[in-house]
Design a protein around this motif. Structure first.
Motif, short mmCIF file in Angstrom:
data_model
loop_
_atom_site.label_atom_id
_atom_site.label_comp_id
_atom_site.label_asym_id
_atom_site.label_seq_id
_atom_site.Cartn_x
_atom_site.Cartn_y
_atom_site.Cartn_z
N GLU A 1 0.85 -1.20 0.00
CA GLU A 1 0.00 0.00 0.00
C GLU A 1 0.88 1.24 0.00
OE1 GLU A 1 -3.60 2.08 2.57
OE2 GLU A 1 -2.89 0.09 3.15
N ASP A 2 1.13 1.75 -1.17
CA ASP A 2 1.97 2.93 -1.33
C ASP A 2 1.24 4.16 -0.78
OD1 ASP A 2 4.27 4.24 -2.14
OD2 ASP A 2 3.74 4.29 -4.26
N GLY A 3 1.99 5.11 -0.25
CA GLY A 3 1.40 6.36 0.20
C GLY A 3 0.97 6.40 1.65
N LEU A 4 1.45 5.45 2.45
CA LEU A 4 1.12 5.45 3.87
C LEU A 4 1.80 6.61 4.58
CD1 LEU A 4 1.55 1.62 4.59
CD2 LEU A 4 -0.60 2.88 4.47
N THR A 5 1.25 7.01 5.70
CA THR A 5 1.90 8.02 6.53
C THR A 5 2.93 7.33 7.43
OG1 THR A 5 0.31 7.81 8.34
CG2 THR A 5 -0.18 9.46 6.62
N GLN A 6 3.81 8.14 7.99
CA GLN A 6 4.79 7.60 8.93
C GLN A 6 4.08 6.98 10.13
OE1 GLN A 6 8.22 10.07 9.67
NE2 GLN A 6 8.39 9.35 11.79
N ALA A 7 3.03 7.61 10.60
CA ALA A 7 2.28 7.08 11.75
C ALA A 7 1.69 5.71 11.43
CB ALA A 7 1.17 8.05 12.16
N ALA A 8 1.17 5.54 10.22
CA ALA A 8 0.62 4.24 9.83
C ALA A 8 1.71 3.17 9.80
CB ALA A 8 -0.08 4.34 8.48
N LEU A 9 2.88 3.53 9.30
CA LEU A 9 3.99 2.58 9.27
C LEU A 9 4.43 2.19 10.68
CD1 LEU A 9 6.02 4.12 6.32
CD2 LEU A 9 4.94 1.85 6.35
N VAL A 10 4.47 3.16 11.57
CA VAL A 10 4.83 2.89 12.97
C VAL A 10 3.86 1.87 13.57
CG1 VAL A 10 4.81 3.92 15.30
CG2 VAL A 10 6.04 5.04 13.42
N ARG B 1 17.37 9.11 1.65
CA ARG B 1 18.75 9.36 1.24
C ARG B 1 19.18 8.37 0.15
NH1 ARG B 1 22.59 6.98 5.30
NH2 ARG B 1 22.05 5.20 4.00
N ASP B 2 18.73 7.12 0.28
CA ASP B 2 19.12 6.06 -0.66
C ASP B 2 18.24 6.05 -1.92
OD1 ASP B 2 21.05 5.37 1.19
OD2 ASP B 2 19.96 3.61 1.93
N GLY B 3 17.30 6.97 -2.02
CA GLY B 3 16.47 7.07 -3.21
C GLY B 3 15.37 6.03 -3.32
N LEU B 4 14.94 5.48 -2.17
CA LEU B 4 13.89 4.46 -2.17
C LEU B 4 12.49 5.03 -1.98
CD1 LEU B 4 15.76 1.83 0.01
CD2 LEU B 4 15.32 1.69 -2.46
N ILE B 5 12.40 6.17 -1.31
CA ILE B 5 11.10 6.77 -1.03
C ILE B 5 11.16 8.27 -1.27
CG2 ILE B 5 10.39 5.05 0.69
CD1 ILE B 5 11.07 7.43 2.78
N GLU B 6 9.99 8.85 -1.40
CA GLU B 6 9.86 10.30 -1.38
C GLU B 6 8.68 10.64 -0.48
OE1 GLU B 6 7.30 11.28 -5.37
OE2 GLU B 6 9.47 11.07 -5.61
N ARG B 7 8.75 11.78 0.16
CA ARG B 7 7.68 12.23 1.05
C ARG B 7 6.89 13.33 0.35
NH1 ARG B 7 10.14 11.49 6.93
NH2 ARG B 7 12.07 10.46 6.36
N ARG B 8 5.58 13.22 0.47
CA ARG B 8 4.70 14.24 -0.14
C ARG B 8 3.69 14.69 0.90
NH1 ARG B 8 2.93 10.67 -5.23
NH2 ARG B 8 5.01 10.09 -5.94
N ASP C 1 -4.44 16.46 5.57
CA ASP C 1 -3.83 16.78 6.87
C ASP C 1 -2.51 17.50 6.63
OD1 ASP C 1 -2.64 16.87 9.37
OD2 ASP C 1 -3.04 14.76 9.85
N ARG C 2 -2.50 18.79 6.88
CA ARG C 2 -1.29 19.59 6.60
C ARG C 2 -0.10 19.15 7.43
NH1 ARG C 2 -2.88 25.68 7.17
NH2 ARG C 2 -3.09 24.85 9.26
N ARG C 3 -0.34 18.53 8.57
CA ARG C 3 0.77 18.10 9.44
C ARG C 3 1.41 16.80 8.97
NH1 ARG C 3 -2.43 17.14 14.45
NH2 ARG C 3 -3.90 16.66 12.82
N ALA C 4 0.68 16.00 8.23
CA ALA C 4 1.15 14.66 7.85
C ALA C 4 1.83 14.67 6.49
CB ALA C 4 -0.02 13.68 7.84
N ARG C 5 2.76 13.75 6.33
CA ARG C 5 3.43 13.53 5.06
C ARG C 5 3.22 12.07 4.68
NH1 ARG C 5 5.85 17.56 2.52
NH2 ARG C 5 7.73 16.43 2.03
N CYS C 6 3.00 11.82 3.42
CA CYS C 6 2.81 10.46 2.93
C CYS C 6 4.10 9.96 2.30
CB CYS C 6 1.67 10.42 1.91
SG CYS C 6 0.08 10.89 2.63
N ILE C 7 4.32 8.68 2.46
CA ILE C 7 5.55 8.06 1.98
C ILE C 7 5.23 7.29 0.70
CG2 ILE C 7 7.49 6.58 2.60
CD1 ILE C 7 6.94 8.96 4.58
N PHE C 8 5.94 7.62 -0.38
CA PHE C 8 5.72 6.97 -1.66
C PHE C 8 7.00 6.33 -2.16
CE2 PHE C 8 2.23 9.93 -1.46
CZ PHE C 8 1.18 9.21 -2.01
#
Length: 144
Positions: free
Chosen positions: A47-56, A75-82, A87-94
């Motif tokens: 499930e691409d696009g999860l938040t950091q909180a969901a991953l935790v 740093r290793d080029g595996l993910i990007e945050r959007r 939710d302006r406070r949250a970032r999704c991981i792709f």
């Protein structure tokens, strides 16, 4: 049965987990991955696009541990945050294209590690073990 390392479910589970992690680490190192990154990628491949909180929550790790893992993955080029859409406070991981390209070889490495570790068990014993492990995990999650 007297308590000892050979009768302690916790001791044996921890020992087994370390051996699995070490074997997996050896198998995925050529892909530039560490076990914590692989666990995170498994969730994002599903499930691409999860938040950091969901991953935790899904991986049962500390917030700081996840933050460090995600920083290394970025740093290793595996993910990007959007930015999150609502939710302006949250970032999704792709996932990046690089992460998508290593999915098949990483999964193959994990399957090889599992096969090697469970080779001494019959198919029925393997299924029983995995079922019992799932039950224990579910119990421990409920107990907190």
């Amino acid at each position: 049965m007297p308590f000892s390392k050979d009768t302690s479910a916790g001791y044996l589970a921890n020992h087994m987990a370390r051996l699995f992690a070490n074997g997996l680490a050896r198998r995925i190192a050529p892909l530039g991955l560490a076990p914590a990154q692989f666990m995170t990628l498994l969730e994002l491949w599903a499930e691409d696009g999860l938040t950091q909180a969901a991953l935790v929550e899904r991986l049962d790790v500390e917030q700081a541990t996840m933050a460090n893992t995600l920083a290394r993955m970025q740093r290793d080029g595996l993910i990007e945050r959007r930015a999150h859409e609502t939710d302006r406070r949250a970032r999704c991981i792709f996932l990046t294209d690089k992460a998508r390209r290593i999915e098949a070889p990483a999964i193959a490495a994990a399957e090889a590690q599992n096969a090697a570790a469970l080779a001494g068990l019959s198919a029925e014993e393997q299924a029983d073990l995995i079922g019992l492990m799932r039950q224990v995990v579910a119990t421990m999650r409920r107990e907190g």
